[in-house]
Scaffold this motif. Structure first.
Motif, PDB file in Angstrom:
ATOM      1  N   THR A 197      -0.540   6.301  10.889  1.00 49.84           N
ATOM      2  CA  THR A 197       0.745   5.892  11.301  1.00 49.84           C
ATOM      3  C   THR A 197       0.955   6.997  12.096  1.00 49.84           C
ATOM      4  OG1 THR A 197       1.294   4.904   8.982  1.00 49.84           O
ATOM      5  CG2 THR A 197       3.103   5.469  10.608  1.00 49.84           C
ATOM      6  N   TRP A 231      -2.966   7.234   5.221  1.00 53.29           N
ATOM      7  CA  TRP A 231      -2.634   6.950   3.984  1.00 53.29           C
ATOM      8  C   TRP A 231      -3.888   5.889   3.613  1.00 53.29           C
ATOM      9  CZ3 TRP A 231      -1.955   1.855   3.470  1.00 53.29           C
ATOM     10  CH2 TRP A 231      -1.619   1.105   4.484  1.00 53.29           C
ATOM     11  N   LYS A 252      -0.376  -5.419   4.519  1.00 53.59           N
ATOM     12  CA  LYS A 252       0.671  -4.749   4.574  1.00 53.59           C
ATOM     13  C   LYS A 252       1.893  -5.081   3.642  1.00 53.59           C
ATOM     14  CE  LYS A 252       3.613  -2.783   8.165  1.00 53.59           C
ATOM     15  NZ  LYS A 252       3.703  -2.602   9.718  1.00 53.59           N
ATOM     16  N   ILE A 255       0.732  -4.381  -0.162  1.00 54.73           N
ATOM     17  CA  ILE A 255       1.116  -2.826  -0.463  1.00 54.73           C
ATOM     18  C   ILE A 255       2.540  -2.580  -0.599  1.00 54.73           C
ATOM     19  CG2 ILE A 255       0.954  -0.258   0.295  1.00 54.73           C
ATOM     20  CD1 ILE A 255      -1.630  -1.418   2.294  1.00 54.73           C
ATOM     21  N   VAL A 272       4.298   3.272   5.701  1.00 55.06           N
ATOM     22  CA  VAL A 272       3.772   1.920   5.530  1.00 55.06           C
ATOM     23  C   VAL A 272       4.313   0.780   6.714  1.00 55.06           C
ATOM     24  CG1 VAL A 272       2.514   0.319   4.098  1.00 55.06           C
ATOM     25  CG2 VAL A 272       2.467   2.420   3.253  1.00 55.06           C
ATOM     26  N   THR A 275       3.383   1.494  10.418  1.00 55.94           N
ATOM     27  CA  THR A 275       2.073   1.309  10.596  1.00 55.94           C
ATOM     28  C   THR A 275       1.461   0.147  11.447  1.00 55.94           C
ATOM     29  OG1 THR A 275       1.361   2.499   8.447  1.00 55.94           O
ATOM     30  CG2 THR A 275      -0.499   1.266   9.872  1.00 55.94           C
ATOM     31  N   LEU A 280      -4.682  -0.900  10.428  1.00 54.03           N
ATOM     32  CA  LEU A 280      -5.098  -1.005   9.061  1.00 54.03           C
ATOM     33  C   LEU A 280      -6.470  -1.403   9.071  1.00 54.03           C
ATOM     34  CD1 LEU A 280      -1.938  -3.321   7.937  1.00 54.03           C
ATOM     35  CD2 LEU A 280      -2.677  -0.965   7.148  1.00 54.03           C
TER      36      LEU A 280
END
Length: 418
Positions: A197, A231, A252, A255, A272, A275, A280
């Motif tokens: 990110t 992350w 996404k 999570i 997150v 991002t 990803l």
């Protein structure tokens, strides 16, 4: 492989190289650079069209920095990445700190260094130091054969290459490890989603490795520089999760739903949320059975392996890339000296025996270290991600600190100079 008459004729015209490395990943580039530092030319065959930087970032601990120092490229990478100051482990259930260890507090055992690197910058730094033409892109090896004391490599484009030494640095699906007879890497039952990110105005996070372990998942955040955070999220996917593994949007949401359920801090959730979908990637976590590392062929004749082709492991100690760099230093040191000696031999047989012994020496030196890292990584991952009542209680009360210190212990290793 059965050769046709045309193929046999082509093999007579095949170009011969002293050392061929398959794979331009961390271990392949580092091994080539180590050999270059010893005055040995090598050729890297890479199946892709350019350097691949899947995974976005990689955490390198003290042992890896010692290897990069030996290769002569550590300082430029240090300048581009923050030095991490501590590890903070928290429980996603309570939000409480289960372990907190300052890296400076470890210095009574020796200086400790940890940084989260952009994988692309690491690969570029290694490749930049290699002579022009070392890496041959779009070169996929599809077959390996014996040709006297040489190895005959068949490429997907129909071309053929001969080599005195073959090194497989071609990842978990290695064609070289298969040729050596090593077992196929096993699925650990867990998968990982990784993200990177960017915060153009700065992220404001401390320079630390923050992780949440429990409730069936492990979530970690590492600051790479003042504007970017790497992350990861590891979990045991259910049948319902399978669709998410190939869909960034669903990944996404998977999570975020678990993060909201655990009531994690808004600032953490935003990392997150911010991002980009292109930032990803999801992959199954695979490893090689530790017993196979003790009994299998790490080398055979003039062929050997390094990195994930040798010892794929789960990422729970952050030692995959670090150990690949260790491999490169030990391999370049052992093989490089042997090749310089072999050039003085009068017969191909003498030359072959010197090379063989050098690779056996490398395999002996790396076997137990690799066994230890693969087994330890698997065990640490099992404990950190387990949601059983007993293990969860012990993890939150005492095991998190013990496991965090295990990371320091494994990172104390020194692979030596080239």
């Amino acid at each position: 492989m059965v050769l046709s008459v045309d193929s046999l004729c082509s093999s007579m015209e095949a170009m011969e190289e002293e050392v061929v490395i398959i794979g331009a990943g961390i271990s392949g580039l580092a091994t080539a650079l180590g050999l270059h530092r010893k005055g040995i030319r090598s050729v890297i065959l890479e199946s892709s069209e350019s350097l691949r930087a899947s995974g976005f970032a990689i955490t390198l601990w003290t042992n890896a920095w010692k290897a990069l120092d030996a290769l002569g490229i550590a300082d430029s990478l240090r300048r581009a990445h923050l030095r991490l100051q501590r590890i903070v482990a928290k429980s996603p259930a309570s939000g409480g700190i289960t372990a907190q260890i300052s890296f400076s507090a470890q210095e009574k055992r020796g200086e400790f260094e940890g940084r989260c690197l952009r994988r692309k910058l690491l690969l570029e730094a290694l490749a930049k130091e290699l002579p022009p033409g070392t890496i041959r892109y779009s070169s996929k090896v599809v077959g390996i054969e014996e040709d006297g004391y040489l190895k005959l490599l068949h490429l997907a484009d129909g071309s053929i290459l001969k080599t005195k030494v073959l090194l497989g640095c071609d990842g978990v699906n290695s064609v070289v490890s298969k040729w050596l007879g090593l077992s196929k890497p096993s699925f650990s039952g867990r998968s990982a989603i990784r993200g990177f990110t960017e915060f153009p105005q700065g992220h404001g996070f401390k320079h630390e490795f923050l992780q949440y372990s429990g409730e069936g998942y492990r979530l970690g955040f590492l600051t790479s520089d003042e504007k970017s955070i790497y992350w990861f999220f590891t979990w045991t996917p259910t049948d319902q999760d399978r669709d998410a593994e190939d869909n960034a949007s669903k990944m996404k949401q998977l999570i975020l739903s678990k993060m909201h359920k655990s009531n994690l801090p808004v600032k953490i959730i935003e990392v997150v949320e911010k991002t980009e979908m292109s930032g990803l990637v999801c992959s199954p976590l695979r490893y090689r059975w530790p017993s196979d590392l003790l009994t299998g062929n790490i080398s055979k004749g003039n062929v050997s392996v390094a990195g994930d082709a040798f010892h794929p492991m789960t990422p729970d100690l952050g030692q995959g890339g670090c150990s690949a760099l260790e491999d490169a230093i030990v391999l370049a040191r052992s093989l490089g000296g042997a090749l310089l000696e072999a050039r003085l031999c009068k017969t191909e047989e003498e030359e072959y025996e010197i090379i063989k012994k050098s690779l056996e020496k490398y395999a002996k030196e790396r076997r137990w270290r690799s066994f230890d890292l693969v087994a330890s990584s698997y065990l640490v991952g099992y404990v950190l991600q387990n949601d059983g009542a007993v293990i969860s209680f012990l993890r939150d009360k005492c095991l998190s600190g013990i496991l965090a210190r295990a990371l320091f212990k494994k990172a104390e290793f020194d692979c030596g100079e080239i």
